[in-house]
Design a protein around this motif. Structure first.
Motif, mmCIF file in Angstrom:
data_model
loop_
_atom_site.group_PDB
_atom_site.id
_atom_site.type_symbol
_atom_site.label_atom_id
_atom_site.label_comp_id
_atom_site.label_asym_id
_atom_site.label_seq_id
_atom_site.Cartn_x
_atom_site.Cartn_y
_atom_site.Cartn_z
ATOM 1 N N LEU A 16 -14.929 13.745 10.743
ATOM 2 C CA LEU A 16 -13.682 13.673 11.406
ATOM 3 C C LEU A 16 -13.343 12.394 12.199
ATOM 4 C CD1 LEU A 16 -14.200 17.270 13.169
ATOM 5 C CD2 LEU A 16 -12.552 16.799 11.242
ATOM 6 N N SER A 17 -14.188 11.685 12.648
ATOM 7 C CA SER A 17 -13.880 10.461 13.268
ATOM 8 C C SER A 17 -13.483 9.282 12.206
ATOM 9 C CB SER A 17 -15.448 10.053 13.720
ATOM 10 O OG SER A 17 -15.272 8.585 14.273
ATOM 11 N N THR A 18 -14.077 9.341 11.093
ATOM 12 C CA THR A 18 -13.688 8.441 9.960
ATOM 13 C C THR A 18 -12.117 8.793 9.423
ATOM 14 O OG1 THR A 18 -16.032 8.391 9.171
ATOM 15 C CG2 THR A 18 -14.067 7.472 7.796
ATOM 16 N N VAL A 19 -11.860 10.043 9.189
ATOM 17 C CA VAL A 19 -10.507 10.503 9.057
ATOM 18 C C VAL A 19 -9.470 10.104 10.068
ATOM 19 C CG1 VAL A 19 -8.918 12.475 8.727
ATOM 20 C CG2 VAL A 19 -10.939 12.448 7.559
ATOM 21 N N LYS A 20 -9.720 10.269 11.402
ATOM 22 C CA LYS A 20 -8.955 9.554 12.549
ATOM 23 C C LYS A 20 -8.585 8.170 12.479
ATOM 24 C CE LYS A 20 -9.973 13.547 15.656
ATOM 25 N NZ LYS A 20 -10.545 13.829 16.982
ATOM 26 N N LYS A 21 -9.706 7.641 12.059
ATOM 27 C CA LYS A 21 -9.566 5.990 12.075
ATOM 28 C C LYS A 21 -8.738 5.756 10.836
ATOM 29 C CE LYS A 21 -14.485 4.983 13.939
ATOM 30 N NZ LYS A 21 -15.641 4.235 13.693
ATOM 31 N N LEU A 22 -8.841 6.062 9.844
ATOM 32 C CA LEU A 22 -8.065 5.966 8.569
ATOM 33 C C LEU A 22 -6.651 6.271 8.870
ATOM 34 C CD1 LEU A 22 -10.262 7.291 5.630
ATOM 35 C CD2 LEU A 22 -9.331 4.874 5.938
ATOM 36 N N LEU A 26 -3.776 3.353 8.901
ATOM 37 C CA LEU A 26 -2.707 3.354 7.908
ATOM 38 C C LEU A 26 -1.430 3.491 8.660
ATOM 39 C CD1 LEU A 26 -4.514 5.101 4.972
ATOM 40 C CD2 LEU A 26 -4.010 2.760 5.231
ATOM 41 N N GLY A 27 -1.200 4.338 9.784
ATOM 42 C CA GLY A 27 -0.088 4.454 10.186
ATOM 43 C C GLY A 27 1.009 5.257 9.682
ATOM 44 N N ASP A 28 2.006 4.422 9.396
ATOM 45 C CA ASP A 28 3.292 5.281 8.982
ATOM 46 C C ASP A 28 3.027 4.881 7.116
ATOM 47 O OD1 ASP A 28 4.565 5.685 11.365
ATOM 48 O OD2 ASP A 28 5.478 4.048 11.443
ATOM 49 N N VAL A 29 2.309 4.450 6.810
ATOM 50 C CA VAL A 29 2.134 4.183 5.197
ATOM 51 C C VAL A 29 1.930 5.431 4.653
ATOM 52 C CG1 VAL A 29 0.871 2.820 3.342
ATOM 53 C CG2 VAL A 29 1.208 1.824 5.536
ATOM 54 N N LEU A 30 1.002 6.458 5.122
ATOM 55 C CA LEU A 30 0.674 7.594 4.515
ATOM 56 C C LEU A 30 1.962 8.347 4.580
ATOM 57 C CD1 LEU A 30 -2.922 8.264 5.918
ATOM 58 C CD2 LEU A 30 -2.140 7.830 3.518
ATOM 59 N N ASN A 31 2.081 9.110 3.585
ATOM 60 C CA ASN A 31 2.956 10.545 3.415
ATOM 61 C C ASN A 31 2.390 11.485 4.384
ATOM 62 O OD1 ASN A 31 4.778 8.846 1.841
ATOM 63 N ND2 ASN A 31 3.940 10.037 0.002
ATOM 64 N N PHE A 63 -18.798 9.947 2.000
ATOM 65 C CA PHE A 63 -19.034 8.724 1.621
ATOM 66 C C PHE A 63 -18.047 7.927 0.993
ATOM 67 C CE2 PHE A 63 -20.207 5.444 -1.806
ATOM 68 C CZ PHE A 63 -21.377 4.735 -1.148
ATOM 69 N N ASP A 64 -16.930 8.676 0.447
ATOM 70 C CA ASP A 64 -15.771 8.046 -0.055
ATOM 71 C C ASP A 64 -14.944 7.689 1.034
ATOM 72 O OD1 ASP A 64 -16.437 8.068 -2.653
ATOM 73 O OD2 ASP A 64 -15.384 9.976 -3.121
ATOM 74 N N LEU A 65 -14.776 8.445 2.192
ATOM 75 C CA LEU A 65 -13.958 8.303 3.411
ATOM 76 C C LEU A 65 -14.597 7.019 4.149
ATOM 77 C CD1 LEU A 65 -13.511 11.785 4.853
ATOM 78 C CD2 LEU A 65 -11.607 10.166 4.243
ATOM 79 N N GLN A 66 -15.606 6.863 3.996
ATOM 80 C CA GLN A 66 -16.383 5.531 4.826
ATOM 81 C C GLN A 66 -16.067 4.213 3.815
ATOM 82 O OE1 GLN A 66 -20.440 6.589 4.588
ATOM 83 N NE2 GLN A 66 -20.242 7.582 6.906
ATOM 84 N N THR A 67 -16.009 4.505 2.707
ATOM 85 C CA THR A 67 -15.650 3.406 1.637
ATOM 86 C C THR A 67 -14.241 2.864 2.039
ATOM 87 O OG1 THR A 67 -17.339 3.922 -0.067
ATOM 88 C CG2 THR A 67 -15.368 2.730 -0.701
ATOM 89 N N ALA A 68 -13.431 3.989 1.924
ATOM 90 C CA ALA A 68 -11.838 3.921 2.202
ATOM 91 C C ALA A 68 -11.742 2.957 3.475
ATOM 92 C CB ALA A 68 -11.194 5.158 2.172
ATOM 93 N N THR A 71 -12.200 -0.749 2.806
ATOM 94 C CA THR A 71 -11.026 -1.270 2.088
ATOM 95 C C THR A 71 -9.953 -1.576 3.060
ATOM 96 O OG1 THR A 71 -10.225 0.653 1.451
ATOM 97 C CG2 THR A 71 -11.777 -0.335 0.040
ATOM 98 N N VAL A 72 -9.989 -0.799 4.000
ATOM 99 C CA VAL A 72 -8.539 -1.029 5.047
ATOM 100 C C VAL A 72 -8.986 -2.058 6.292
ATOM 101 C CG1 VAL A 72 -7.447 0.209 6.629
ATOM 102 C CG2 VAL A 72 -7.848 1.402 4.607
ATOM 103 N N GLU A 73 -10.131 -1.747 6.728
ATOM 104 C CA GLU A 73 -10.619 -2.497 7.851
ATOM 105 C C GLU A 73 -10.951 -4.072 7.446
ATOM 106 O OE1 GLU A 73 -12.144 0.464 11.452
ATOM 107 O OE2 GLU A 73 -13.462 -0.559 10.071
ATOM 108 N N GLU A 74 -11.773 -4.185 6.362
ATOM 109 C CA GLU A 74 -12.265 -5.503 6.184
ATOM 110 C C GLU A 74 -11.816 -6.248 4.859
ATOM 111 O OE1 GLU A 74 -16.755 -5.250 6.199
ATOM 112 O OE2 GLU A 74 -16.558 -3.504 7.186
#
Length: 739
Positions: A16-22, A26-31, A63-68, A71-74
């Motif tokens: 849940l924490s990782t989803v919130k960070k993503l 990503l803000g307004d980029v996501l649909n 794991f995939d959420l953490q990888t995502a 890619t966003v942060e770093e």
């Protein structure tokens, strides 16, 4: 068997924490409904048992959420990359189709997932990844550069989590791949911080004693090191502030991996490494004053501390071709310690730390060519501007670096790089000269192919050889690489030399038997008289029975006689005036004996020439060899004209008698459209014919949609052959059938 990927209680909070960070990043980029759709697909995959934990027991969803997030942060990737990471596992296990992905999330997401699946197929070949070639193949195979960023982020995530998971063997394998493949890739792409982390973690798993020894010593000396840095930079800060410059200074300790490399290179202990840290002066300068301010800092620092002129690196005046700009100097600080200082602006530092094209050749990373350099620069510019539409940005990410090269595997996973258009024969010579010289074909991805077959990137190639095979002259029309063509020419020259040596020895024996001591000058005149430009061609003609040894000796004696008694031959000379030909060649030959070819023929030794493979019913003639009896040739044999012109006195008329009761080998050449089932249709016709047997078949396809091949059949006479050619010609798609 791996455990089904249900979410455990201790994983739920992290998820849940990782989803919130993503969502926040990503803000307004996501649909609005992107995550809701992804959640439905993931839950469906879990409920059906499709998604399972890996060998380290890691939950694939978390794991995939953490990888995502990495890619966003770093790295700085966005919506398409994140959705691709979260959905590619479901597509791989067929929990959702790629068509559905394209419909729900767009073509860009589907495109990246296809690239990820293609890379997975590449890894399935169990390649040897510790080569520059494999890195190049991976780049060309990915098509979209974001695929490479994703697999690097995936490996960073895995390396962070496997400390207490899996077996030692599994951790070593993962760490080895990170050190040899992913860290150099990150370096090439300017992901400097990620590269540094991968190297340190690899050392942690591969040489843990060394890693923890250096880590402990760094911790033990940290207080003294921090105090030294503080004392070193304080006077610099005072002088820079007095000069009115806006700046901040950072002190950075070298990575554990870098320190270990220096210890090995200098063959010393940790205490012998003095340049454990670097100082970075970062200026807040206006664009038009960047260089001026950097050189002003250089002047101030070198007035305070003695510089080492051999360690000056000026990438301000002439920036690196990948865009890297900085000024590096090394000065002697207090206590006689060398300290490296990097002078740059905020803009330069941002590119150096996070720019996708920065640092890729820094500290010894090999140059892969100007094309890679220009392409990486384009990536950096594309990400810096960020003003293009998604479609244009995807086009900029397309990988066409290695369109003029192909990369192929051996069965053991070794990787070779060849030019585009290279064939099985080229690959055989690249493996080893002996393999190439004895090559009779190959297997590409398990299928038998001809030596003419062109290779494609990712092919797994096995070479088939025979000790009886030797290079042929037409191989020069097949091979495209310099190495293969050079080795073929060398082998052909060696073969010709052996044949010529054998023929020369045979001629010398004949001379010796007749008690003649040949003179070199007379022999060279004889060679020219017989129409040969090179002595090797002369001896080759003897070896192939084109020239009769006895006739050669007679002509040699004639030249000697003319030299010794020139007047004896003058009377024989006559004018060509009034000379008329009294009969045609056909009339002359008609008066000669005729060789009748019959299975019951006794007392005459004859055989069928292999150069043209005559069969019963062909128009033929006989040629009397020196010690191999009579050779029977087809009248349209490639050697017929030469034999008649030079050795017409040894040519016999020949004809067939009786019936064609034996089987003759015939080679047919077929060209046609490369349609499904066309080869089966051809072989089916041959198999239905009585007294005709298919002995071998070799087919190869070309890029223009055509195939060409050769068929060797056993057949009884010329009439039967004519009928067979007509029937094969009627097969739909066949363009040409020739003997």
């Amino acid at each position: 068997m791996e455990e089904i990927a249900t979410i455990k209680e201790y994983e739920r909070e992290e998820l849940l924490s990782t989803v919130k960070k993503l969502q926040s990043k990503l803000g307004d980029v996501l649909n609005p409904d992107d995550f809701h759709k992804v959640k439905e697909i993931l839950l469906r995959a879990v409920e059906t048992g499709s998604l399972r934990r890996d060998q380290f027991g890691l939950n694939p969803i978390l794991f995939d959420l953490q990888t995502a997030l990495i890619t966003v942060e770093e790295i700085g990737l966005n919506r398409a990359s994140v959705l691709s990471i979260m959905l590619q596992g479901c597509v791989r296990v067929e929990a959702v189709g790629i068509v559905d992905i394209e419909s729900d999330f767009g073509q860009e997401v589907a495109h990246i997932i296809r690239g990820l699946l293609r890379v997975n197929e590449l890894y399935a070949k169990n390649p040897s990844i510790e080569t520059e070639n494999f890195r190049d193949l991976l780049l060309s195979f990915a098509e979209d550069m974001r695929v490479i960023f994703i697999i690097i982020a995936d490996r960073v995530n895995l390396m962070r989590q496997i400390k207490d998971r899996g077996t030692d063997e599994e951790r070593i394998r993962v760490a080895t791949e990170a050190a040899h493949l992913y860290a150099p890739l990150a370096h090439k792409l300017g992901l400097y911080l990620i590269k540094r982390e991968l190297e340190d973690l690899s050392l942690k798993y591969l040489e843990s004693d060394v890693y923890y020894m250096i880590k402990e010593k760094l911790s033990a000396t940290r207080e003294a090191r921090d105090r030294y840095i503080e004392n070193f930079i304080r006077p610099i800060e005072e002088h820079l502030s007095a000069a009115g410059l806006h700046f901040h200074i950072k002190g950075r300790t070298k990575s554990i991996h870098s320190i270990w490399q220096k210890m090995k290179k200098q063959k010393c202990k940790f205490e012998g490494i003095y340049d454990l840290f670097a100082i970075r002066v970062i200026l807040d300068s206006a664009p038009d004053k960047e260089k001026q301010d950097c050189w002003q800092v250089f002047s101030i620092v070198t007035d305070m501390y003695r510089p080492n002129p051999k360690r000056l690196r000026d990438w301000l005046s002439v920036p690196k071709s990948n865009g890297y700009e900085s000024l590096h100097i090394t000065v002697m600080g207090p206590e006689g310690k060398w300290v490296e200082i990097q002078i740059r602006t905020e803009r330069m530092d941002e590119i150096a730390e996070r720019g996708l094209a920065a640092h890729w050749r820094y500290k010894g990373v090999k140059d892969s060519g100007t094309k890679l350099e220009e392409w990486l620069k384009d990536i950096r510019l594309a990400l810096e501007t960020q003003t293009e539409s998604d479609e244009n940005l995807v086009d900029r990410f397309k990988v066409d670096l290695y369109s003029d090269e192909v990369f192929v595997f051996t069965p053991k996973g070794d990787l070779f790089k060849l030019p585009k258009g290279a064939t099985i024969l080229d690959f055989a010579f690249m493996v080893h000269t002996s393999v190439g010289s004895h090559c009779i074909g190959g297997k590409v991805n398990g299928k038998n192919v001809h030596i003419r077959t062109k290779l494609q990137s990712g092919d797994q190639v096995e070479i088939l050889t025979s000790t009886k095979q030797l290079p042929k002259r037409d191989w020069l029309n097949i091979a495209v690489t310099t190495k293969a063509r050079t080795k073929i020419r060398q082998s052909l020259a060696e073969q010709e030399m052996k044949v010529s040596t054998f023929a020369k020895e045979a001629l010398e024996r004949k001379f010796k038997n007749r008690k003649i001591e040949p003179e070199e000058s007379v022999m060279m005149r004889l060679v020219k008289k017989l129409g040969y430009k090179h002595v090797l061609e002369f001896y080759k003609a003897i070896a192939e029975d084109i020239l009769d040894v006895n006739n050669v000796i007679e002509q040699y004696l004639e030249i000697v006689e003319r030299d010794n008694n020139p007047t004896a031959f003058s009377a024989e000379q006559r004018s060509a005036d009034g000379f008329s030909k009294t009969g045609s060649d056909d009339m002359v030959r008609e008066s000669q004996d005729v060789l009748v070819l019959d299975n019951n023929l006794k007392g005459v030794e004859y055989s069928l020439a292999k150069c043209c493979n005559p069969i019963y019913g062909d128009d033929v003639f006989g040629f009397v060899t020196v010690n191999r009896g009579i050779k029977v040739h087809r009248s349209d044999c490639p050697n017929a004209q030469l034999l008649r012109e030079r050795l017409g006195y040894r040519v016999l008329k020949a004809r067939w008698a009786g019936k064609g009761s034996k089987q003759y080998p015939v080679t047919l050449y077929v060209v046609g459209h490369d349609d499904i089932g066309i080869v089966n249709n051809i072989t089916s016709i041959i198999n239905k014919e009585k007294n005709i047997m298919l002995r071998s078949i070799s087919i190869s396809s070309s890029e223009d949609g055509l195939f060409s091949g050769s068929l060797i059949v056993s057949i009884s006479d010329q009439n039967q052959l004519t009928m067979l050619i007509k029937k094969i010609s009627t097969v739909k798609g066949v363009k040409k059938v020739t003997r």
